[in-house]
Enzyme design. Structure first.
Site, mmCIF file in Angstrom:
data_model
loop_
_atom_site.group_PDB
_atom_site.id
_atom_site.type_symbol
_atom_site.label_atom_id
_atom_site.label_comp_id
_atom_site.label_asym_id
_atom_site.label_seq_id
_atom_site.Cartn_x
_atom_site.Cartn_y
_atom_site.Cartn_z
ATOM 1 N N LYS A 198 11.396 -3.305 4.602
ATOM 2 C CA LYS A 198 9.980 -3.315 4.938
ATOM 3 C C LYS A 198 9.175 -2.623 3.852
ATOM 4 O O LYS A 198 9.448 -1.474 3.503
ATOM 5 C CB LYS A 198 9.760 -2.595 6.274
ATOM 6 C CG LYS A 198 8.322 -2.616 6.748
ATOM 7 C CD LYS A 198 8.204 -2.109 8.161
ATOM 8 C CE LYS A 198 8.089 -0.618 8.247
ATOM 9 N NZ LYS A 198 6.872 -0.064 7.607
ATOM 10 N N ASP A 241 4.521 -5.023 5.756
ATOM 11 C CA ASP A 241 3.891 -4.305 6.879
ATOM 12 C C ASP A 241 2.570 -3.697 6.427
ATOM 13 O O ASP A 241 2.468 -2.502 6.187
ATOM 14 C CB ASP A 241 4.882 -3.214 7.345
ATOM 15 C CG ASP A 241 4.339 -2.352 8.466
ATOM 16 O OD1 ASP A 241 3.433 -2.794 9.191
ATOM 17 O OD2 ASP A 241 4.843 -1.225 8.622
ATOM 18 N N LYS A 258 -0.320 -4.441 8.194
ATOM 19 C CA LYS A 258 -1.118 -4.311 9.432
ATOM 20 C C LYS A 258 -2.573 -4.684 9.206
ATOM 21 O O LYS A 258 -3.484 -3.860 9.358
ATOM 22 C CB LYS A 258 -1.039 -2.882 9.978
ATOM 23 C CG LYS A 258 0.361 -2.387 10.284
ATOM 24 C CD LYS A 258 0.322 -1.022 10.977
ATOM 25 C CE LYS A 258 1.690 -0.455 11.218
ATOM 26 N NZ LYS A 258 2.411 -0.058 9.988
ATOM 27 N N ASP A 277 -9.201 -6.887 10.058
ATOM 28 C CA ASP A 277 -10.452 -7.136 9.346
ATOM 29 C C ASP A 277 -11.109 -8.354 9.993
ATOM 30 O O ASP A 277 -10.620 -8.838 11.013
ATOM 31 C CB ASP A 277 -10.149 -7.371 7.845
ATOM 32 C CG ASP A 277 -11.290 -6.939 6.946
ATOM 33 O OD1 ASP A 277 -12.454 -7.277 7.262
ATOM 34 O OD2 ASP A 277 -11.028 -6.271 5.930
ATOM 35 N N THR A 315 3.459 3.441 17.305
ATOM 36 C CA THR A 315 4.484 4.239 17.996
ATOM 37 C C THR A 315 4.274 5.740 17.811
ATOM 38 O O THR A 315 4.904 6.544 18.495
ATOM 39 C CB THR A 315 5.902 3.860 17.509
ATOM 40 O OG1 THR A 315 5.887 3.819 16.088
ATOM 41 C CG2 THR A 315 6.337 2.532 18.044
ATOM 42 N N ARG A 360 12.947 6.986 7.976
ATOM 43 C CA ARG A 360 13.456 8.291 7.548
ATOM 44 C C ARG A 360 14.866 8.664 8.003
ATOM 45 O O ARG A 360 15.558 9.352 7.245
ATOM 46 C CB ARG A 360 12.429 9.376 7.925
ATOM 47 C CG ARG A 360 11.201 9.338 7.018
ATOM 48 C CD ARG A 360 10.011 10.037 7.596
ATOM 49 N NE ARG A 360 9.487 9.333 8.761
ATOM 50 C CZ ARG A 360 8.432 9.732 9.461
ATOM 51 N NH1 ARG A 360 7.786 10.823 9.118
ATOM 52 N NH2 ARG A 360 8.012 9.024 10.491
HETATM 53 O O1 C5P Z 1 10.478 6.813 9.134
HETATM 54 P P1 C5P Z 1 10.267 6.060 10.392
HETATM 55 O O2 C5P Z 1 11.558 5.512 10.993
HETATM 56 O O3 C5P Z 1 9.402 6.790 11.392
HETATM 57 O O4 C5P Z 1 9.456 4.766 9.908
HETATM 58 C C1 C5P Z 1 8.860 3.855 10.799
HETATM 59 C C2 C5P Z 1 8.146 2.802 10.013
HETATM 60 O O5 C5P Z 1 7.587 1.841 10.918
HETATM 61 C C3 C5P Z 1 6.992 3.311 9.162
HETATM 62 O O6 C5P Z 1 7.002 2.546 7.964
HETATM 63 C C4 C5P Z 1 5.744 2.983 9.975
HETATM 64 O O7 C5P Z 1 4.638 2.686 9.164
HETATM 65 C C5 C5P Z 1 6.181 1.737 10.735
HETATM 66 N N1 C5P Z 1 5.502 1.476 12.013
HETATM 67 C C6 C5P Z 1 5.524 2.393 13.054
HETATM 68 N N2 C5P Z 1 4.868 2.107 14.236
HETATM 69 C C7 C5P Z 1 4.244 0.934 14.391
HETATM 70 C C8 C5P Z 1 4.241 -0.004 13.343
HETATM 71 C C9 C5P Z 1 4.901 0.307 12.162
HETATM 72 O O8 C5P Z 1 6.121 3.453 12.942
HETATM 73 N N3 C5P Z 1 3.667 0.621 15.544
#
Ligand code: C5P
Length: 236
Positions: A32, A59, A61, A64, A123, A215
């Site tokens: 991603k 991603d 998002k 607009d 999230t 992460r």
């Molecule tokens: O590091 P981590 O596992 O928290 O990464 C989650 C990834 O998913 C990040 O790149 C974040 O931008 C993305 N994301 C999210 N919640 C959403 C949509 C995308 O955490 N609703």
């Protein structure tokens, strides 16, 4: 099972991103590219990744006016991403126009139309923030379920949502609707800034189609071992 894992390449440089791709490529299904990497290195990175044979979820998002997101979607198709997304809060017309534009451009180029997802509620957001800061009076689950239904009605392929809301999404949108879940935290990883988290196994059992993991793998001192552990948890 590995096809279900999408690794968030939330790093600043191409070098770091390609290093992670080299380490994790055998254990995951897709990568991603989000706002951090895209803003640092630009769209050329997406093309380069696709050229190596990687599947890329772009991603960004989009949120607009419909004409702007539709034109941006055409560019995304040209980059070769297999999945991209818009904020459901942009409304039905924005989502529908984006979906139509992507399909048309893919047909012109003779390539598969990328999957288009709607982001329901981030999230990282808690129920208190949704109510107190955004003034949304219905429950978080109702809000996610209702935005997911809007995505379906607009012609999208699925949604990005927390694993915890999967039952509400399935109830409003059925089983033929993709659910991609970030906020994945194995028991052995830190929560960071995510609020509505689930373990990989929980997300799978709840019916997630894809898991976005950042992460817990990318910030690990041993990313390959972390990826193997994640995969064996899913397969176990
Ligand atoms: O590091 P981590 O596992 O928290 O990464 C989650 C990834 O998913 C990040 O790149 C974040 O931008 C993305 N994301 C999210 N919640 C959403 C949509 C995308 O955490 N609703």
């Amino acid at each position: 099972m590995r096809e279900k894992i999408i690794v968030a390449l939330d790093v600043d440089t191409e070098q770091e991103a390609f290093a992670l791709v080299a380490i994790l490529g055998d254990y995951v299904g897709a990568f991603k590219v989000g706002l951090q990497l895209y803003s640092n290195v630009g769209s050329g990175m997406v093309k380069k990744l696709v050229d190596t044979g990687a599947k890329v979820f772009l991603d960004l998002k989009f949120h607009d006016i419909p004409n702007t997101t539709a034109r941006a979607a055409e560019a995304v198709v040209g980059l070769g991403a297999f999945m991209f997304n818009v904020h459901a809060a942009g409304g039905k017309k924005m989502m529908a126009d984006t979906a139509v534009a992507a399909k048309k451009r893919a047909e012109e180029l003779g390539i598969a139309t990328p999957l288009l997802l709607g982001v329901t509620v981030l999230t990282s957001m808690s129920a208190e923030e949704l109510r107190g800061e955004l003034g949304v009076s219905r429950s978080l689950e109702e809000q996610v379920g209702s935005l997911a239904r809007l995505c379906l009605d607009a012609g999208l392929d699925g949604v990005v949502a927390s694993a915890r809301e999967i039952p509400w999404i399935r109830a409003t949108c059925g089983n033929n609707f993709l659910i991609v879940t970030p906020g994945i935290r194995p028991a052995w990883a830190a929560g960071n800034d995510q609020s509505r988290i689930a373990t990989p196994k929980e997300a799978l059992q709840l019916g997630a189609d894809y898991l976005v993991v950042g992460r817990p793998l990318t910030a690990s001192a041993h990313p390959k071992e972390a990826a193997k552990r994640l995969l064996s948890e899913l397969e176990g």
